[in-house]
Design an enzyme around this catalytic site. Structure first.
Site, PDB file in Angstrom:
ATOM      1  N   ASN A   1      33.026  29.494   6.869  1.00 53.67           N
ATOM      2  CA  ASN A   1      31.939  28.472   6.424  1.00 53.67           C
ATOM      3  C   ASN A   1      31.854  27.368   7.667  1.00 53.67           C
ATOM      4  O   ASN A   1      33.279  26.939   7.911  1.00 53.67           O
ATOM      5  CB  ASN A   1      32.474  27.801   5.231  1.00 53.67           C
TER       6      ASN A   1
ATOM      7  N   GLN B   1      29.885  21.018  10.872  1.00 50.66           N
ATOM      8  CA  GLN B   1      28.484  20.493  10.511  1.00 50.66           C
ATOM      9  C   GLN B   1      28.483  19.149  10.659  1.00 50.66           C
ATOM     10  O   GLN B   1      29.215  18.533   9.715  1.00 50.66           O
ATOM     11  CB  GLN B   1      27.869  21.438   9.477  1.00 50.66           C
TER      12      GLN B   1
ATOM     13  N   TRP C   1      31.130  24.524   7.483  1.00 53.43           N
ATOM     14  CA  TRP C   1      31.722  23.286   7.063  1.00 53.43           C
ATOM     15  C   TRP C   1      33.025  22.900   7.736  1.00 53.43           C
ATOM     16  O   TRP C   1      33.465  21.858   7.737  1.00 53.43           O
ATOM     17  CB  TRP C   1      31.621  22.914   5.641  1.00 53.43           C
TER      18      TRP C   1
ATOM     19  N   CYS D   1      23.351  24.807   9.570  1.00 54.19           N
ATOM     20  CA  CYS D   1      24.478  25.764   9.322  1.00 54.19           C
ATOM     21  C   CYS D   1      24.228  27.159   9.887  1.00 54.19           C
ATOM     22  O   CYS D   1      25.188  27.597  10.330  1.00 54.19           O
ATOM     23  CB  CYS D   1      24.818  25.815   7.853  1.00 54.19           C
TER      24      CYS D   1
ATOM     25  N   HIS E   1      23.400  29.080   2.324  1.00 58.06           N
ATOM     26  CA  HIS E   1      23.906  28.689   3.023  1.00 58.06           C
ATOM     27  C   HIS E   1      24.619  29.636   4.204  1.00 58.06           C
ATOM     28  O   HIS E   1      25.033  30.746   3.660  1.00 58.06           O
ATOM     29  CB  HIS E   1      25.453  27.934   2.686  1.00 58.06           C
TER      30      HIS E   1
END
Length: 520
Positions: free
Chosen positions: A284, A94, A286, A100, A260
Site C-alpha cells: 500500500n 503518499q 500509504w 496513489c 486504491h
C-alpha cells in the site's frame, strides 16, 4: 555496475528535450547540462521557466484549500540528499494528492536499479555541481524525453505536502513527482489513473489489464503461471479493488482499501501449515499500518510454519510500513483488477547495455516488438467507429502483422503469443481543455501473407474476428492477448463512436518473429 556504466559514459541513451503539448505552456527545449553549467558559472540557482512556482503548475480547476509555499529542499532541511542509502519502495509515501496509482508504480521502480536509473539519472545531487536543477527521463508515446525542473517544491508549514520519503532528508521521490506533474501540465493532472500508465511511462513497457472476477477471465492456475513467468521476465504488477461510489478510498474490515492502487512486488511458493501455497507480496503506497489483516498478514500464525531462514530469504518484515503478504487464493477473492507491465526487446536490450552483461538464451529478450503511429481523423475519413457502424468501420486505420514461430519458445506447438496494444495520446495532458480518454477497442481478423490492401466491408461481414477486446473502454490504452499460427493477422483499432478524432500509438509484442505495416 549499472551506475558505473552510466556515469563513465559507457551507456548513453537517446533522449529528446521535453516539449509540452499543453496549450499556453511555453517550451524552451531545456538542456539539463547546458542550464546547469550556466547556473554554476553565474553562481545562481535554476528557475524553471516552463513550470514556475505558481497556481497553474498546481491545478487547472480546483484551488488548494490553504496557501502553498514553494521551497527548495535546502530551505526545508539542513542537509538535503537526493538518495539516502539507496532507493527503496519505502521512500514513496503518499501526500495530499490523489495519485496513489503513481506511487504504486514508483515503488515498483525502486526494485530494480537498471529500471530506476533510466528514470532517475545518477548524474545529479545536492552536493556536487548543485545548482537547483534536476532532470528525470520518461517514455512518452514511443520516445524518451528529458524533463528538466528546478527543485522548488510545494510545502505547507515548512513540510512537503505531496509525495515524500520516510527519511525527511531524502528528496528523489518528491522531485520525480514534480517532473511527472510537469510532463502532464500540473499536479492536479495526476489525480486519478492506473498504476500501469505510470509503469509504462517509466519503462516503455506494454500494459495488460486483467479483470479477476470476469466470467470469461483466465483460469486461476494459468493466471498464477503467467505471474510467475512475468516476474521471471522482469514484468511489473499492480492491483486494485473497485471504488465505493459513495466513499472515497473506503477502508474494509480486512485492512484493504477500495478504489486504491497497490503494487505487487514478489511471488513465492512455500509449504504452509496446509501444504504448498503461493504467496504474493503487496504494498500500500500509504506506507502505514493500513494493511491486509487476514491469513499470512504481519505476525499471523501461518508464518511460524516456515523456518526463520526461509522468512529471512523472503525478506519478511512485520512493520507498519504498508507492505504485507497474502495467499494467491485470498488475492483472487479480494482484489478485482490486476495490471501488468511487460518489458519488450527494446527495453531489455537497453538494460543489457546499462548492465554490460550480454544476454544468453536464458535471459534473452522474450518479446519482439514493433510500434507505429496512427490517427482517427474524421476529415480524412479514418474515424470509422466500431463494428456496429459496418459502413464506416473498414475506414479505420488497419495494420497487418506477419508472424513466424521462434525456436526458443517453450511451447513448441507452432503458435505465437501476441499482445496488441493501442494507446491514445495526449488525453491526460489536455484534461484542462475538457478532453478525456475516448472509449476504444481492438478487433483482429485472420488474413493471408499477401495482404497489401485494407479489409473491405464484405470481408468483415463474412468473417468472424480472430481476437478482440471484450468491451470498449475509455482507458488511455487497451490491449488484447492471443495465440495465433504462423501467417498474418489484420488489426483494426477504433473508437466506439465514428467521427471522434484522436492520435494513437499501436504496439505489437510477439514471442516469435514479427513484421508490422499499415495497410492502405
Amino acid at each position: 555496475m549499472v551506475l558505473e556504466n552510466i556515469i563513465t559514459g559507457k551507456y548513453k541513451r537517446k533522449v529528446s528535450p521535453f516539449i509540452s503539448p499543453t496549450p499556453g505552456v511555453p517550451s524552451f527545449g531545456l538542456d539539463f547540462y547546458a542550464e546547469r553549467d550556466r547556473c554554476l558559472q553565474n553562481k545562481s540557482l535554476f528557475e524553471d521557466p516552463e513550470f514556475p512556482p505558481c497556481d497553474r503548475s498546481l491545478y487547472f480547476s480546483k484551488n488548494p484549500s490553504r496557501p502553498i509555499e514553494w521551497l527548495r529542499p535546502g530551505e526545508i532541511v539542513h542537509d538535503p540528499q537526493l538518495i539516502v542509502s539507496g532507493q527503496s519502495r519505502f521512500d514513496v509515501v503518499q501526500g495530499a494528492l490523489g495519485d496513489c496509482w503513481l506511487l504504486a508504480a514508483v515503488a515498483n521502480l525502486t526494485l530494480r536499479d537498471e529500471l530506476f536509473y533510466r528514470v532517475v539519472p545518477p548524474d545529479q545531487s545536492f552536493t556536487e555541481n548543485y545548482a537547483g536543477i534536476f532532470h528525470f527521463q520518461f517514455w512518452r508515446y514511443g520516445k524518451w524525453v528529458d524533463v528538466v525542473i528546478d527543485d522548488r517544491l510545494p510545502t505547507r508549514n515548512g513540510q512537503l505536502i505531496y509525495m515524500h520519503s520516510d527519511d525527511h532528508q531524502e528528496f528523489w521521490s518528491a522531485l520525480l513527482e514534480k517532473a511527472y506533474a510537469k510532463l502532464y501540465g500540473s499536479y492536479e493532472a495526476l489525480k486519478g489513473g492506473s498504476t500501469s500508465e505510470a509503469l509504462e511511462d517509466f519503462t516503455g513497457g506494454l500494459i495488460e489489464y486483467y479483470d479477476l472476477h470476469e466470467k470469461d477471465s483466465m483460469p486461476q492456475t494459468q493466471l498464477l503461471a503467467t505471474m510467475v513467468r512475468g516476474f521471471q521476465m522482469g514484468s511489473m504488477f499492480g492491483c486494485s479493488i473497485d471504488a465505493d461510489p459513495n466513499v472515497t478510498e473506503a477502508r474494509l474490515p480486512n485492512g484493504l482499501v477500495r478504489g486504491h492502487a497497490y503494487s505487487i512486488t514478489a511471488v513465492n511458493t512455500v509449504n504452509g501449515p496446509h501444504g504448498e501455497i503461493a504467496l504474493l507480496r503487496i504494498r500500500n503506497p500509504w506506507g502505514n499500518e493500513q494493511e491486509w489483516n487476514g491469513e499470512w498478514s504481519d505476525g499471523s500464525s501461518e508464518w511460524y510454519s516456515l523456518s526463520e531462514s526461509q522468512r529471512d530469504e523472503m525478506k519478511v518484515v512485520f512493520a507498519h510500513d504498508g507492505e504485507f503478504w497474502m495467499s494467491f487464493d485470498d488475492f483472487m477473492r479480494e482484489f478485482q483488477r490486476m495490471e501488468v507491465c511487460n518489458l519488450g526487446a527494446e527495453v531489455m536490450n537497453e538494460i543489457y547495455e546499462m548492465t554490460g552483461v550480454t544476454p544468453d538464451e536464458s535471459n534473452a529478450p522474450a518479446w519482439e516488438s514493433h510500434a507505429l503511429d496512427g490517427q482517427w481523423k474524421s476529415s480524412f475519413g479514418t474515424a470509422g467507429g466500431c463494428r456496429n457502424f459496418i459502413d464506416s468501420f473498414p475506414n479505420n486505420p488497419q495494420f497487418v502483422i506477419t508472424l513466424h514461430p521462434s525456436q526458443q519458445t517453450v511451447d513448441h506447438d507452432g503458435m505465437v503469443t501476441v499482445i496488441v496494444a493501442v494507446l491514445q495520446k495526449y488525453r491526460r495532458e489536455l484534461r484542462s481543455q475538457g478532453l478525456d480518454s475516448l472509449p476504444i477497442g481492438i478487433a483482429t481478423y485472420q488474413g493471408n501473407s499477401y495482404m497489401s490492401r485494407k479489409l473491405d466491408q464484405h470481408f468483415i461481414e463474412s468473417n468472424k474476428t480472430f481476437a478482440k477486446t471484450s468491451t470498449f473502454i475509455n482507458s488511455r490504452e487497451v490491449s488484447v492477448r492471443f495465440r495465433a499460427p504462423a501467417g498474418s493477422q489484420v488489426i483494426i483499432p477504433s473508437t466506439f463512436e465514428p467521427n471522434e478524432d484522436a492520435e494513437f500509438l499501436i504496439r505489437v509484442y510477439a514471442n516469435g518473429n514479427l513484421q508490422v505495416q499499415e495497410l492502405q
